[in-house]
Design a protein around this motif. Structure first.
Motif, PDB file in Angstrom:
ATOM      1  N   PRO A  11     -14.736   3.024   0.527  1.00 39.72           N
ATOM      2  CA  PRO A  11     -15.147   4.093  -0.392  1.00 39.72           C
ATOM      3  C   PRO A  11     -14.348   5.392  -0.259  1.00 39.72           C
ATOM      4  CG  PRO A  11     -17.027   3.355   0.960  1.00 39.72           C
ATOM      5  CD  PRO A  11     -15.839   2.566   1.357  1.00 39.72           C
ATOM      6  N   GLU A  12     -13.679   5.611   0.840  1.00 39.16           N
ATOM      7  CA  GLU A  12     -12.936   6.855   1.054  1.00 39.16           C
ATOM      8  C   GLU A  12     -11.503   6.757   0.521  1.00 39.16           C
ATOM      9  OE1 GLU A  12     -13.252   7.632   5.226  1.00 39.16           O
ATOM     10  OE2 GLU A  12     -15.426   7.695   5.160  1.00 39.16           O
ATOM     11  N   ASN A  13     -11.301   6.007  -0.559  1.00 42.25           N
ATOM     12  CA  ASN A  13      -9.983   5.830  -1.183  1.00 42.25           C
ATOM     13  C   ASN A  13      -8.937   5.290  -0.214  1.00 42.25           C
ATOM     14  OD1 ASN A  13     -10.900   6.675  -3.669  1.00 42.25           O
ATOM     15  ND2 ASN A  13     -10.435   8.820  -3.253  1.00 42.25           N
ATOM     16  N   LYS A  14      -9.318   4.302   0.522  1.00 38.81           N
ATOM     17  CA  LYS A  14      -8.365   3.625   1.400  1.00 38.81           C
ATOM     18  C   LYS A  14      -8.692   2.135   1.424  1.00 38.81           C
ATOM     19  CE  LYS A  14     -10.983   4.784   5.565  1.00 38.81           C
ATOM     20  NZ  LYS A  14     -10.928   5.431   6.865  1.00 38.81           N
ATOM     21  N   PHE A  15      -7.750   1.376   1.943  1.00 43.14           N
ATOM     22  CA  PHE A  15      -7.913  -0.067   2.054  1.00 43.14           C
ATOM     23  C   PHE A  15      -7.794  -0.446   3.526  1.00 43.14           C
ATOM     24  CE2 PHE A  15      -6.846   0.539  -2.312  1.00 43.14           C
ATOM     25  CZ  PHE A  15      -7.509  -0.480  -2.989  1.00 43.14           C
ATOM     26  N   ILE A  16      -8.642  -1.353   3.934  1.00 45.07           N
ATOM     27  CA  ILE A  16      -8.614  -1.843   5.312  1.00 45.07           C
ATOM     28  C   ILE A  16      -8.178  -3.303   5.255  1.00 45.07           C
ATOM     29  CG2 ILE A  16      -9.992  -2.317   7.368  1.00 45.07           C
ATOM     30  CD1 ILE A  16     -11.811   0.002   6.482  1.00 45.07           C
ATOM     31  N   GLU A  28      -5.282   0.444   8.285  1.00 42.42           N
ATOM     32  CA  GLU A  28      -5.726   1.145   7.084  1.00 42.42           C
ATOM     33  C   GLU A  28      -4.518   1.625   6.298  1.00 42.42           C
ATOM     34  OE1 GLU A  28      -8.252   4.421   8.079  1.00 42.42           O
ATOM     35  OE2 GLU A  28      -9.711   3.157   9.111  1.00 42.42           O
ATOM     36  N   GLY A  29      -4.622   1.572   4.964  1.00 43.00           N
ATOM     37  CA  GLY A  29      -3.570   2.079   4.091  1.00 43.00           C
ATOM     38  C   GLY A  29      -4.157   2.769   2.884  1.00 43.00           C
ATOM     39  N   ARG A  30      -3.331   3.579   2.220  1.00 43.19           N
ATOM     40  CA  ARG A  30      -3.808   4.288   1.024  1.00 43.19           C
ATOM     41  C   ARG A  30      -3.918   3.348  -0.169  1.00 43.19           C
ATOM     42  NH1 ARG A  30       0.094   8.014   3.113  1.00 43.19           N
ATOM     43  NH2 ARG A  30       1.548   6.977   1.731  1.00 43.19           N
ATOM     44  N   THR A  31      -3.107   2.297  -0.167  1.00 44.64           N
ATOM     45  CA  THR A  31      -3.155   1.310  -1.241  1.00 44.64           C
ATOM     46  C   THR A  31      -3.301  -0.076  -0.621  1.00 44.64           C
ATOM     47  OG1 THR A  31      -0.771   0.917  -1.264  1.00 44.64           O
ATOM     48  CG2 THR A  31      -1.602   2.706  -2.680  1.00 44.64           C
ATOM     49  N   LYS A  32      -3.640  -1.027  -1.464  1.00 47.82           N
ATOM     50  CA  LYS A  32      -3.765  -2.406  -1.006  1.00 47.82           C
ATOM     51  C   LYS A  32      -2.425  -2.902  -0.457  1.00 47.82           C
ATOM     52  CE  LYS A  32      -4.847  -7.019  -2.794  1.00 47.82           C
ATOM     53  NZ  LYS A  32      -5.262  -7.786  -3.970  1.00 47.82           N
ATOM     54  N   GLU A  33      -1.342  -2.620  -1.169  1.00 50.38           N
ATOM     55  CA  GLU A  33      -0.015  -3.069  -0.752  1.00 50.38           C
ATOM     56  C   GLU A  33       0.391  -2.446   0.582  1.00 50.38           C
ATOM     57  OE1 GLU A  33      -0.803  -1.946  -3.838  1.00 50.38           O
ATOM     58  OE2 GLU A  33      -0.788  -3.921  -4.798  1.00 50.38           O
ATOM     59  N   GLU A  34       0.066  -1.158   0.755  1.00 54.29           N
ATOM     60  CA  GLU A  34       0.406  -0.490   2.015  1.00 54.29           C
ATOM     61  C   GLU A  34      -0.375  -1.106   3.177  1.00 54.29           C
ATOM     62  OE1 GLU A  34       0.514   3.936   4.103  1.00 54.29           O
ATOM     63  OE2 GLU A  34      -0.664   3.646   2.287  1.00 54.29           O
ATOM     64  N   ALA A  35      -1.650  -1.400   2.947  1.00 50.64           N
ATOM     65  CA  ALA A  35      -2.468  -2.012   3.991  1.00 50.64           C
ATOM     66  C   ALA A  35      -1.918  -3.384   4.378  1.00 50.64           C
ATOM     67  CB  ALA A  35      -3.918  -2.120   3.530  1.00 50.64           C
ATOM     68  N   ILE A  36      -1.496  -4.150   3.394  1.00 48.10           N
ATOM     69  CA  ILE A  36      -0.917  -5.473   3.676  1.00 48.10           C
ATOM     70  C   ILE A  36       0.386  -5.328   4.444  1.00 48.10           C
ATOM     71  CG2 ILE A  36       0.090  -7.537   2.615  1.00 48.10           C
ATOM     72  CD1 ILE A  36      -2.046  -7.202   0.385  1.00 48.10           C
ATOM     73  N   ALA A  37       1.231  -4.380   4.046  1.00 46.46           N
ATOM     74  CA  ALA A  37       2.504  -4.158   4.743  1.00 46.46           C
ATOM     75  C   ALA A  37       2.252  -3.723   6.185  1.00 46.46           C
ATOM     76  CB  ALA A  37       3.326  -3.124   3.999  1.00 46.46           C
ATOM     77  N   LEU A  38       1.269  -2.870   6.401  1.00 48.85           N
ATOM     78  CA  LEU A  38       0.943  -2.436   7.762  1.00 48.85           C
ATOM     79  C   LEU A  38       0.391  -3.589   8.597  1.00 48.85           C
ATOM     80  CD1 LEU A  38      -0.647   1.055   6.988  1.00 48.85           C
ATOM     81  CD2 LEU A  38       1.545   0.618   8.121  1.00 48.85           C
ATOM     82  N   ALA A  39      -0.404  -4.455   7.971  1.00 48.79           N
ATOM     83  CA  ALA A  39      -0.925  -5.626   8.678  1.00 48.79           C
ATOM     84  C   ALA A  39       0.214  -6.549   9.088  1.00 48.79           C
ATOM     85  CB  ALA A  39      -1.929  -6.372   7.808  1.00 48.79           C
ATOM     86  N   LYS A  40       1.179  -6.725   8.206  1.00 55.06           N
ATOM     87  CA  LYS A  40       2.339  -7.566   8.523  1.00 55.06           C
ATOM     88  C   LYS A  40       3.122  -6.972   9.682  1.00 55.06           C
ATOM     89  CE  LYS A  40       6.510  -9.555   6.575  1.00 55.06           C
ATOM     90  NZ  LYS A  40       7.382  -9.695   5.425  1.00 55.06           N
ATOM     91  N   ALA A  41       3.342  -5.673   9.658  1.00 54.16           N
ATOM     92  CA  ALA A  41       4.076  -5.013  10.742  1.00 54.16           C
ATOM     93  C   ALA A  41       3.323  -5.127  12.060  1.00 54.16           C
ATOM     94  CB  ALA A  41       4.322  -3.551  10.383  1.00 54.16           C
TER      95      ALA A  41
END
Length: 103
Positions: A11-16, A28-41
């Motif tokens: 709800p706080e405009n972020k994706f886990i 956690e990322g600001r967008t879905k794509e960023e969260a996925i990229a961070l998970a991959k890293a």
């Protein structure tokens, strides 16, 4: 290799995002794509210092319950006199077989 990533909108405009089956892999990322990229890293970092292995649990115990003699398999593998013992057993069996033919 492929891994499943669970992505959840917060709800706080972020994706886990968390990697399914991998502990301590929540990012956690600001967008879905960023969260996925961070998970991959994060996964790549974890795999660089360790590895995933597959183990089998319970099969050995159930096999021994099926055949209790399995726990004795190979106990003479390092015995240097075991081949001599087998030769003596074979000779004795041959001798008994020959005696039975003449009786």
């Amino acid at each position: 290799m492929q891994y499943q990533v669970f992505v959840q909108s917060h709800p706080e405009n972020k994706f886990i995002a968390s990697i399914v089956g991998i502990p301590n892999s929540i990012v956690e990322g600001r967008t879905k794509e960023e969260a996925i990229a961070l998970a991959k890293a994060a996964l790549e970092t974890q795999l660089a210092s360790g590895e995933l292995v597959t183990i089998e649990v319970g099969k050995e115990r159930s096999q021994q319950q099926i055949d209790p003699w399995l726990k004795h398999m190979g106990i003479f593998a390092s015995d240097p006199t075991f081949d001599d013992f087998l030769a003596e057993v074979a000779a004795y069996r041959q001798q008994v077989s020959e005696q039975e033919v003449f009786e």
